[in-house]
Design a protein around this motif. Structure first.
Motif, PDB file in Angstrom:
ATOM      1  N   VAL A 268       0.531  -0.482   9.861  1.00 43.69           N
ATOM      2  CA  VAL A 268      -0.134   0.731   9.402  1.00 43.69           C
ATOM      3  C   VAL A 268       0.856   1.875   9.551  1.00 43.69           C
ATOM      4  O   VAL A 268       1.382   2.116  10.637  1.00 43.69           O
ATOM      5  CB  VAL A 268      -1.411   1.006  10.203  1.00 43.69           C
ATOM      6  CG1 VAL A 268      -2.015   2.349   9.787  1.00 43.69           C
ATOM      7  CG2 VAL A 268      -2.418  -0.115   9.993  1.00 43.69           C
ATOM      8  N   ALA A 269       1.120   2.573   8.472  1.00 42.05           N
ATOM      9  CA  ALA A 269       2.162   3.594   8.475  1.00 42.05           C
ATOM     10  C   ALA A 269       1.648   4.877   7.843  1.00 42.05           C
ATOM     11  O   ALA A 269       0.664   4.886   7.114  1.00 42.05           O
ATOM     12  CB  ALA A 269       3.386   3.092   7.711  1.00 42.05           C
ATOM     13  N   ARG A 270       2.361   5.957   8.139  1.00 41.19           N
ATOM     14  CA  ARG A 270       2.095   7.226   7.473  1.00 41.19           C
ATOM     15  C   ARG A 270       3.026   7.302   6.269  1.00 41.19           C
ATOM     16  O   ARG A 270       4.248   7.284   6.411  1.00 41.19           O
ATOM     17  CB  ARG A 270       2.354   8.383   8.423  1.00 41.19           C
ATOM     18  CG  ARG A 270       1.995   9.754   7.850  1.00 41.19           C
ATOM     19  CD  ARG A 270       2.142  10.831   8.914  1.00 41.19           C
ATOM     20  NE  ARG A 270       1.563  12.096   8.504  1.00 41.19           N
ATOM     21  CZ  ARG A 270       1.416  13.134   9.312  1.00 41.19           C
ATOM     22  NH1 ARG A 270       1.794  13.037  10.593  1.00 41.19           N
ATOM     23  NH2 ARG A 270       0.881  14.251   8.866  1.00 41.19           N
TER      24      ARG A 270
ATOM     25  N   PHE B  95      -2.935   2.088  -1.159  1.00 41.91           N
ATOM     26  CA  PHE B  95      -2.293   2.199   0.156  1.00 41.91           C
ATOM     27  C   PHE B  95      -3.331   2.504   1.235  1.00 41.91           C
ATOM     28  O   PHE B  95      -3.308   1.933   2.338  1.00 41.91           O
ATOM     29  CB  PHE B  95      -1.242   3.308   0.158  1.00 41.91           C
ATOM     30  CG  PHE B  95      -0.076   3.103  -0.771  1.00 41.91           C
ATOM     31  CD1 PHE B  95       0.162   1.875  -1.376  1.00 41.91           C
ATOM     32  CD2 PHE B  95       0.800   4.151  -1.037  1.00 41.91           C
ATOM     33  CE1 PHE B  95       1.248   1.701  -2.224  1.00 41.91           C
ATOM     34  CE2 PHE B  95       1.893   3.972  -1.878  1.00 41.91           C
ATOM     35  CZ  PHE B  95       2.110   2.743  -2.480  1.00 41.91           C
TER      36      PHE B  95
ATOM     37  N   HIS C 118      -3.244   2.335   5.509  1.00 43.09           N
ATOM     38  CA  HIS C 118      -2.196   3.311   5.793  1.00 43.09           C
ATOM     39  C   HIS C 118      -2.727   4.746   5.694  1.00 43.09           C
ATOM     40  O   HIS C 118      -3.659   5.021   4.935  1.00 43.09           O
ATOM     41  CB  HIS C 118      -1.026   3.120   4.825  1.00 43.09           C
ATOM     42  CG  HIS C 118      -0.443   1.740   4.884  1.00 43.09           C
ATOM     43  ND1 HIS C 118       0.205   1.265   5.994  1.00 43.09           N
ATOM     44  CD2 HIS C 118      -0.451   0.729   3.983  1.00 43.09           C
ATOM     45  CE1 HIS C 118       0.601   0.019   5.773  1.00 43.09           C
ATOM     46  NE2 HIS C 118       0.206  -0.330   4.561  1.00 43.09           N
ATOM     47  N   ARG C 119      -2.096   5.642   6.448  1.00 46.59           N
ATOM     48  CA  ARG C 119      -2.428   7.066   6.365  1.00 46.59           C
ATOM     49  C   ARG C 119      -1.583   7.684   5.256  1.00 46.59           C
ATOM     50  O   ARG C 119      -0.356   7.553   5.256  1.00 46.59           O
ATOM     51  CB  ARG C 119      -2.152   7.772   7.685  1.00 46.59           C
ATOM     52  CG  ARG C 119      -2.420   9.273   7.605  1.00 46.59           C
ATOM     53  CD  ARG C 119      -2.178   9.982   8.916  1.00 46.59           C
ATOM     54  NE  ARG C 119      -2.355  11.418   8.760  1.00 46.59           N
ATOM     55  CZ  ARG C 119      -2.235  12.291   9.756  1.00 46.59           C
ATOM     56  NH1 ARG C 119      -1.945  11.867  10.971  1.00 46.59           N
ATOM     57  NH2 ARG C 119      -2.402  13.583   9.514  1.00 46.59           N
TER      58      ARG C 119
ATOM     59  N   LEU D 209       4.629  -1.078  -1.651  1.00 50.74           N
ATOM     60  CA  LEU D 209       4.559  -1.189  -0.199  1.00 50.74           C
ATOM     61  C   LEU D 209       5.718  -2.006   0.351  1.00 50.74           C
ATOM     62  O   LEU D 209       6.228  -1.726   1.438  1.00 50.74           O
ATOM     63  CB  LEU D 209       3.221  -1.816   0.210  1.00 50.74           C
ATOM     64  CG  LEU D 209       2.001  -0.899   0.136  1.00 50.74           C
ATOM     65  CD1 LEU D 209       0.724  -1.685   0.415  1.00 50.74           C
ATOM     66  CD2 LEU D 209       2.128   0.287   1.102  1.00 50.74           C
TER      67      LEU D 209
END
Length: 396
Positions: free
Chosen positions: A16-18, A42, A47-48, A387
């Motif tokens: 999980v990424a920004r 996304f 993900h944020r 992604l």
């Protein structure tokens, strides 16, 4: 690119990424719509997402909880000259983007459009940020910067792109034609530039194609309708389409409906009078749901001089609408698989376009095959590729 289920980007597990997405403004515009499609995929993967732009507002339907709008320079309109010259909104936002990268430190930044691309790369360099930057190129640079398109701001772009694009962690070209043009024009290694077709088809789009349509041109027994959906501008070359339609009309009953608005409207209206086809041509302007028309039209016709991809062709396919398109740089030949899913004609050749239209109108419609091809351009399929470039495998 192989066909993937529309839900394929929704992964319950994984990093999980920004992720930040940077465009010229939100929410309106062709690139913006595509980037919102990716953002939704996304976000669905957990993900944020930060939606960045110099100015803008959230879509009317709102944003998911893990998606946020960040307006980098909300007072830009007050700056002298900037309000009158919207093309400068993105470069003027460079300092604000630098501050964002230093403060938020997202894992990855995806930009869309030439000015956002060069500003994103410059901002990362100035910020000294470890953020991974992936830029997406949506136009055929050679065609879009030629001739009349060489306005002063655009003349700056090739030099800036040549200087900054090599610093991108990855470059996405929306068609193989765009990719080859980039490799020919700029000092880029082939391994840096990836072809990922546009994220056009979504569940909402599939629902829109079956919306009711109240239009007298589509009642039973009416003449068949040829459809064009594009802005009324020189690039889209509806003048050649009108000349081709005049030839079609001499051979069989038909009508031409053009959905879109632009600065060529007066010239196109005058040409319909000159060709004596005004009674059977309608320049209907912008409509909120062109898919309902694609679902019912006899033929979709694209007459463009150039494209980056040609989103409307993917939309027409998934609506089961047969297609005739110019074989312009770039995208249509790839979408139509070199003529397997529609007819291709030379750019600017009204005679060839008319002949292809007449031939296509005599053929039966193979709805299932067209729809299946259209589904290959899903937002979920594109999101998986993006992604991978953004966060899943940074070393690739």
């Amino acid at each position: 690119m192989s066909a993937l289920p529309l839900s394929s980007a929704r992964r319950p597990e994984g990093l999980v990424a920004r992720v930040a997405i940077f465009v010229s403004s939100w929410p309106h515009g062709a690139i913006q719509r595509l980037m919102l499609n990716l953002a939704e995929e996304f976000a669905a993967a957990g993900h944020r997402i930060d939606l960045l732009a110099p100015r803008g507002s959230a879509p009317a339907e709102g944003l998911p909880a893990n998606m946020h709008l960040v307006t980098l320079a909300p007072r830009l309109s007050a700056l002298p000259g900037v309000g009158r010259h919207k093309r400068w909104f993105v470069p003027v936002a460079l300092p604000a983007l630098v501050r964002y990268l230093r403060r938020a430190r997202p894992a990855a930044l995806l930009s869309g459009g030439e000015w956002p691309n060069v500003v994103a790369l410059a901002a990362r360099r100035l910020a000294g940020s470890p953020t991974r930057v992936v830029v997406s190129e949506h136009v055929h640079v050679g065609a879009s910067t030629a001739g009349a398109a060489q306005r002063k701001p655009r003349r700056l772009l090739p030099g800036l792109m040549a200087r900054l694009y090599p610093g991108a962690d990855a470059i996405v070209a929306v068609s193989e034609g765009v990719r080859q043009d980039l490799l020919e024009r700029f000092p880029l290694p082939p391994s840096q530039v990836h072809t990922v077709y546009n994220p056009v088809i979504t569940s909402a789009l599939l629902a829109a194609r079956d919306a009711p349509l109240d239009d007298p041109w589509f009642v039973p027994g009416a003449p068949p309708v040829l459809l064009n959906v594009a802005q009324l501008r020189v690039q889209k070359d509806q003048a050649t389409l009108l000349r081709a339609f005049a030839m079609v009309k001499k051979r069989r009953p038909a009508r031409l409906l053009i959905l879109g608005e632009g600065n060529q409207r007066p010239a196109l209206e005058a040409l319909t009078q000159e060709l004596d086809i005004a009674a059977d041509v309608r320049l209907a302007g912008f409509v909120s749901n062109p898919l309902a028309y694609m679902r019912r039209a006899r033929l979709f016709v694209l007459s463009s001089r150039y494209e980056g991809f040609g989103n409307v062709l993917a939309e027409a396919l998934v609506c089961g609408c047969p297609i005739v398109s110019t074989d312009c740089p770039s995208g249509p030949s790839e979408i139509l698989e070199h003529g397997n899913y529609g007819r291709l004609t030379p750019v600017g050749d009204a005679n060839a376009l008319a002949a292809a239209i007449l031939a296509a109108m005599e053929e039966p419609v193979e709805l299932a095959g067209l729809e299946q091809r259209g589904l290959e351009f899903s937002a979920a399929a594109a999101a998986r590729h993006y992604l991978h470039l953004l966060i899943d495998n940074p070393a690739s």
